[in-house]
Design an enzyme around this catalytic site. Structure first.
Site, short mmCIF file in Angstrom:
data_model
loop_
_atom_site.label_atom_id
_atom_site.label_comp_id
_atom_site.label_asym_id
_atom_site.label_seq_id
_atom_site.Cartn_x
_atom_site.Cartn_y
_atom_site.Cartn_z
N LYS A 184 111.48 58.00 47.33
CA LYS A 184 112.33 56.28 47.45
C LYS A 184 110.43 55.85 48.50
O LYS A 184 110.47 54.58 48.40
CB LYS A 184 113.42 56.72 48.28
N CYS A 241 130.48 42.54 35.26
CA CYS A 241 130.05 43.80 36.38
C CYS A 241 132.02 44.82 35.30
O CYS A 241 133.30 44.94 36.23
CB CYS A 241 130.25 43.76 38.13
N CYS A 298 134.18 41.43 46.35
CA CYS A 298 134.28 41.50 44.56
C CYS A 298 134.14 39.92 44.77
O CYS A 298 134.37 38.63 43.86
CB CYS A 298 134.99 42.49 43.58
N CYS A 357 131.50 37.67 44.10
CA CYS A 357 130.61 37.81 43.44
C CYS A 357 130.37 37.30 42.33
O CYS A 357 131.81 37.44 41.44
CB CYS A 357 130.83 39.75 43.67
N CYS A 376 128.49 44.29 47.64
CA CYS A 376 128.39 45.06 47.84
C CYS A 376 128.98 46.37 48.16
O CYS A 376 127.72 47.28 48.45
CB CYS A 376 127.68 45.39 45.78
#
Length: 251
Positions: A122, A210, A199, A202, A192
């Site tokens: 990463k 989703c 939610c 979102c 998130c």
């Protein structure tokens, strides 16, 4: 949705550490150091440590200053980040390796970057993108791993960041590899969440995009995500997930 949110990563991510340096080599070096400090540490703490380290080294984070600094100086600057004793050793060893093996500069390949202790995939891919503008792989952290699995982008679901990276790179157009980490990290910091995601804020839920969306979240119990305003940023939520961005455990 991400365009309307300013997250901590936008103002304090590794790419922002470069702003304190003018020399190109120092800009690349501070990007690497910022990533090395970021493991299991919030962006705000990493950003503060970079600023403190810069002061401790005389105003600039250069390879020469790092090589001259003693252990106590580096420890005193970064002792708020997670696993700071280990990271102090990693930074000091990396400085010597950059001097001896890489002509005093940050390497330009993921393999070479990962030869430095404390640097995993990463960090390597994010460093290449931020320091060199090289887009050779996707930097997958806990946010990218969590959110892409919530969205069911992996079939079967992936259990490790490396499996997530391999699957994403198999189908996501390469020109988007440099964007996905920054986009999803900020989305994870502000919307998130690992636990109790927002939610209700979102639009993916409302559009049926989703599969993991929670339908019964009460908007009255949530604070709105931070809006993108000049100089502002949203507070990050404390996460208890471990960030597996080094090849070996720090302990």
């Amino acid at each position: 949705m991400r365009d309307g949110i300013v997250a901590v990563v936008d103002t304090m991510g590794c790419h922002m550490a470069q702003q304190g340096e003018t020399d190109p080599r120092a800009r690349r070096l501070v990007t690497l150091i910022s990533l090395m400090l970021s493991s299991q540490t919030k962006d705000e703490v990493t950003d503060a440590a970079i600023k403190k380290l810069r002061v401790a080294l005389g105003g600039s984070i250069t390879l020469e200053a790092l090589l001259k600094a003693d252990k106590e100086t580096i420890e005193g600057a970064i002792n708020k980040v997670g696993f700071w004793p280990k990271k102090t050793g990693y930074i000091m060893e990396a400085a010597k390796s950059l001097r001896d093996d890489f002509d005093g500069d940050v390497p330009k390949t993921a393999k070479e970057l990962q030869s430095l202790k404390g640097v995993g995939p990463k960090m390597a891919y994010l460093c290449l993108q931020a320091a060199w503008g090289i887009n050779d792989g996707i930097g997958v952290d806990v946010h990218v791993h969590r959110i892409t699995n919530r969205l069911k982008w992996h079939n079967p679901p992936t259990s490790t960041p490396e499996a997530t990276r391999a699957n994403l790179e198999s189908w996501l157009p390469k020109e988007l590899w440099g964007d996905i980490n920054h986009m999803l990290v900020g989305f994870g910091q502000e919307v998130c969440y690992p636990v109790n995601p927002r939610c209700d804020q979102c639009t993916l839920r409302d559009k049926g995009l989703c599969p993991s969306a929670q339908q019964n979240v009460s908007p009255t119990k949530r604070k709105p995500a931070a809006k993108r305003v000049l100089g502002g940023y949203g507070a990050s939520k404390v996460e208890i997930e471990l960030d597996p961005d080094v090849d070996k455990p720090l302990l």
